[in-house]
Scaffold this motif. Structure first.
Motif, PDB file in Angstrom:
ATOM      1  N   PHE A 354       0.574  -1.028  -0.348  1.00 55.75           N
ATOM      2  CA  PHE A 354       0.366   0.254  -0.109  1.00 55.75           C
ATOM      3  C   PHE A 354       0.907   1.214  -0.129  1.00 55.75           C
ATOM      4  O   PHE A 354       1.905   1.306   0.636  1.00 55.75           O
ATOM      5  CB  PHE A 354      -0.599   0.112   1.175  1.00 55.75           C
ATOM      6  N   GLU A 356       0.592   3.794   1.489  1.00 49.77           N
ATOM      7  CA  GLU A 356       0.318   5.153   2.437  1.00 49.77           C
ATOM      8  C   GLU A 356       1.927   4.701   3.335  1.00 49.77           C
ATOM      9  O   GLU A 356       2.000   3.536   3.000  1.00 49.77           O
ATOM     10  CB  GLU A 356      -0.975   4.594   3.316  1.00 49.77           C
ATOM     11  N   GLY A 357       1.927   6.215   3.757  1.00 53.99           N
ATOM     12  CA  GLY A 357       3.254   6.488   4.233  1.00 53.99           C
ATOM     13  C   GLY A 357       3.962   5.547   3.986  1.00 53.99           C
ATOM     14  O   GLY A 357       5.502   6.268   4.472  1.00 53.99           O
ATOM     15  N   GLU A 433      -2.719   1.739  -7.839  1.00 48.72           N
ATOM     16  CA  GLU A 433      -2.308   3.222  -6.342  1.00 48.72           C
ATOM     17  C   GLU A 433      -0.592   2.628  -6.369  1.00 48.72           C
ATOM     18  O   GLU A 433      -0.892   4.305  -6.370  1.00 48.72           O
ATOM     19  CB  GLU A 433      -2.329   1.825  -5.149  1.00 48.72           C
ATOM     20  N   LYS A 518       3.239  12.547  -4.466  1.00 46.77           N
ATOM     21  CA  LYS A 518       4.487  11.811  -3.794  1.00 46.77           C
ATOM     22  C   LYS A 518       5.724  12.651  -4.822  1.00 46.77           C
ATOM     23  O   LYS A 518       7.020  12.540  -4.315  1.00 46.77           O
ATOM     24  CB  LYS A 518       4.389  10.747  -2.865  1.00 46.77           C
TER      25      LYS A 518
END
Length: 605
Positions: A354, A356-357, A433, A518
């Motif tokens: 994933f 996220e982060g 993603e 990002k």
């Protein structure tokens, strides 16, 4: 013209007629309830229609008996009885018409639902297709499958399905009625069948390949027209009108010959069948007259039988037409199914990572890649990029700069080696993603027909108007938009040609700013703007790139002097890397590129 032309043969038959029709029937299985009712109403309509001539024959017999009786001193024609017969006949025909309307209504719904489903599947399929498919296939060829082939399938299916049901029912029903009137006359009438079937099979055999060719070269024509229309200015600028026309004429000539032969052969069926049918009428009339004289059958029966003979030959003609339509249906279906069966990208990983982060550290580990596996263009590419760094990729045209970005976003997969984000191989992410992490501004701008605000919001669909304006200000496009008559509500046309190339570039930059990714990718993002605007955009980009990993592909080396790391590429390899000052001190290939641009700028001044 387009790269897809070589894949299509001239006049070839459907590769797998039975397999294609089986696949189509499985698609229709989803609508089996509707098709069941179509069959019921089609059969009902046909039966009521078939009974009509025999009842009408009774009216004719009554008139004949009345006339004969009047001559011999009888009471004459019984109009009451004839009226009842005709009223019964009218009721039958009304019911038949209602049934026919209902089955037509249901079948139209089925065919349109199938068309809707196929277009939806093709549209979804396009988004799952690998980039190399579109590199080797013209846009017009793909569009032809969405429009022409699906339309052909819908129209032919709508006509052929009900026609086949009614034709078969009519043939069986009429045969039963004919036998009930006179088995001997039925035998005479049936003698036309072998002749008809031989002629039909010969015509169908020859027309099938031309229907296939017609559908394929219609795709060629679409591809050429779409390309020429899209690049019309280039065609005019290089005086290539005659070449374009000549190439179009060659393809159009093949399409013309295929279409002419297929339509001519299918058009021959009706007159040939009518000729054979007329021979049947002659035989039936002669035998019927003889049997009436012998008082074996009644006069009305002769009239009914002749009507049945006509009704018998007509569905045979329709079956022949349906057979022709099935060739067209198979050709169109095969092209649609070929597209739907094309290999797709792997959209999902087994155990996806994933996003996220994640911070945005990127590492290229011994990457090898070639669009053709036998011709590798990226050789042993390795580089490490830390989060928040601004990475410039420079080098001559064809060095592999843009290809590296395509690999990073998994538009293509590497042949060997690995690309990692925060230590995770990008193949371990779901593609959708993974791409959420990237914001991209390309040299070739893409804007769609819609308002300026909608085009900017494409980077973040749920953005507010205030966020759109803020992004536009950061990209230095707000002032320009305010000067337009409708401001942010101004509608861009299909090619976005009602704004300049530089303004289009600014709008795509605003879109990337709004997306707030990002990792940022700028591929010649300022190549279409003037020097003053470029400086403004550069300042906006510097603010945008703070805290983000950024990849900048640039030919103008003056725009990337402040990059944290410059990768110098040549022939698919990184031959130098470092910051601007370090590379100049090395006095290598980068210094040569930079100095040559500086010299050019000085000489131009």
């Amino acid at each position: 013209m387009g790269g897809g032309h070589g894949r299509m043969g001239t006049g070839e038959k459907a590769k797998d007629f039975k397999g294609t029709m089986k696949k189509l029937l499985s698609y229709l299985g989803a609508y089996k309830i509707g098709i069941f009712f179509v069959m019921i109403f089609a059969v009902g309509s046909t039966i009521f229609n078939i009974v009509g001539p025999k009842i009408l024959g009774k009216a004719t017999t009554e008139i004949f008996k009345g006339l004969v009786g009047k001559v011999s001193g009888g009471s004459g024609i019984d109009f009451t009885k004839i009226g009842k017969i005709l009223l019964t006949l009218l009721c039958l025909y009304v019911i038949s018409a209602c049934f026919s309307f209902i089955q037509g209504y249901i079948m139209t719904g089925v065919s349109q639902k199938l068309t809707y489903r196929m277009r939806k599947e093709i549209s979804e399929k396009i988004n799952r297709m690998p980039m190399n498919y579109f590199d080797t296939t013209t846009h017009g060829e793909v569009l032809s499958r969405v429009t022409n082939d699906v339309d052909t399938l819908s129209q032919s299916l709508n006509q052929s399905a009900t026609q086949m049901i009614t034709s078969v029912t009519t043939i069986i029903g009429v045969l039963i009625m004919m036998i009930s009137i006179s088995p001997l006359m039925t035998v005479i009438a049936l003698l036309i069948l072998p002749v008809s079937m031989v002629l039909i099979s010969v015509i169908v055999k020859h027309s099938q390949k031309y229907f296939k060719s017609q559908q394929e070269y219609l795709g060629h024509i679409n591809g050429q027209v779409e390309e020429v229309y899209g690049g019309h200015n280039i065609v005019k600028a290089f005086n290539k009108e005659e070449d374009v026309i000549r190439e179009f004429d060659e393809t159009n000539d093949i399409l013309f010959r295929s279409a002419w032969k297929s339509q001519f052969l299918s058009g021959m069926m009706m007159p040939i069948m009518q000729f054979v049918g007329n021979l049947g009428y002659v035989g039936v009339s002669i035998l019927g007259g003889y049997l009436a004289i012998k008082q074996t059958i009644e006069v009305g029966d002769i009239q009914s039988f002749i009507q049945y003979v006509r009704s018998f030959t007509q569905p045979i003609q329709q079956v022949a037409q349906v057979a022709n339509m099935l060739q067209s249906t198979a050709a169109a279906s095969e092209r649609v199914f070929e597209f739907l069966d094309e290999k797709e990208e792997d959209q999902f990983a087994e155990n996806p990572v994933f996003v996220e982060g994640l911070q945005g550290n990127v590492e290229f580990e011994h990457v090898h890649f070639g669009y053709n596996p036998e011709h590798i263009i990226i050789n042993d590419f390795s580089a490490k990029v830390k989060e928040g760094q601004k990475i410039a990729i420079v080098g001559p045209t064809g060095a592999g700069k843009t290809t590296m970005i395509k690999l990073l976003m998994r538009f293509y997969d590497v042949n060997s080696g690995a690309i990692k984000i925060d230590g995770h191989n990008i193949k371990d992410f779901n593609r959708s993603e993974l791409r959420q992490m990237f914001g991209m501004v390309l040299q070739d701008t893409w804007l769609f027909s819609g308002s300026i605000e909608d085009n900017i919001k494409y980077g973040k669909l749920d953005a507010t108007h205030e966020e759109v304006v803020a992004a536009a200000k950061a990209a230095h496009v707000h002032r320009f938009v305010q000067t337009l008559p409708s401001g942010y509500n101004m509608i861009l046309n299909e090619e976005a040609s009602n704004v300049s190339q530089g303004q289009k570039q600014l709008l795509t930059i605003a879109r990337a700013i709004l997306a707030d990714p990002k990792i940022l990718i700028l591929d010649e993002a300022t190549s279409s703007v003037d020097t003053r605007t470029e400086v403004q955009i550069q300042k906006a980009m510097d603010n945008l790139m703070k805290g983000r990993t950024s990849f900048v592909i640039a030919h103008r080396l003056s725009t990337i002097r402040d990059a944290d790391l410059i990768l110098v590429m040549k022939d698919g390899d990184i031959i130098e890397q470092g910051n601007h000052e370090e590379l100049l001190e090395k006095n290598g290939f980068y210094a040569e590129l930079y100095n040559s641009q500086f010299e050019n700028a000085t000489s131009c001044a």
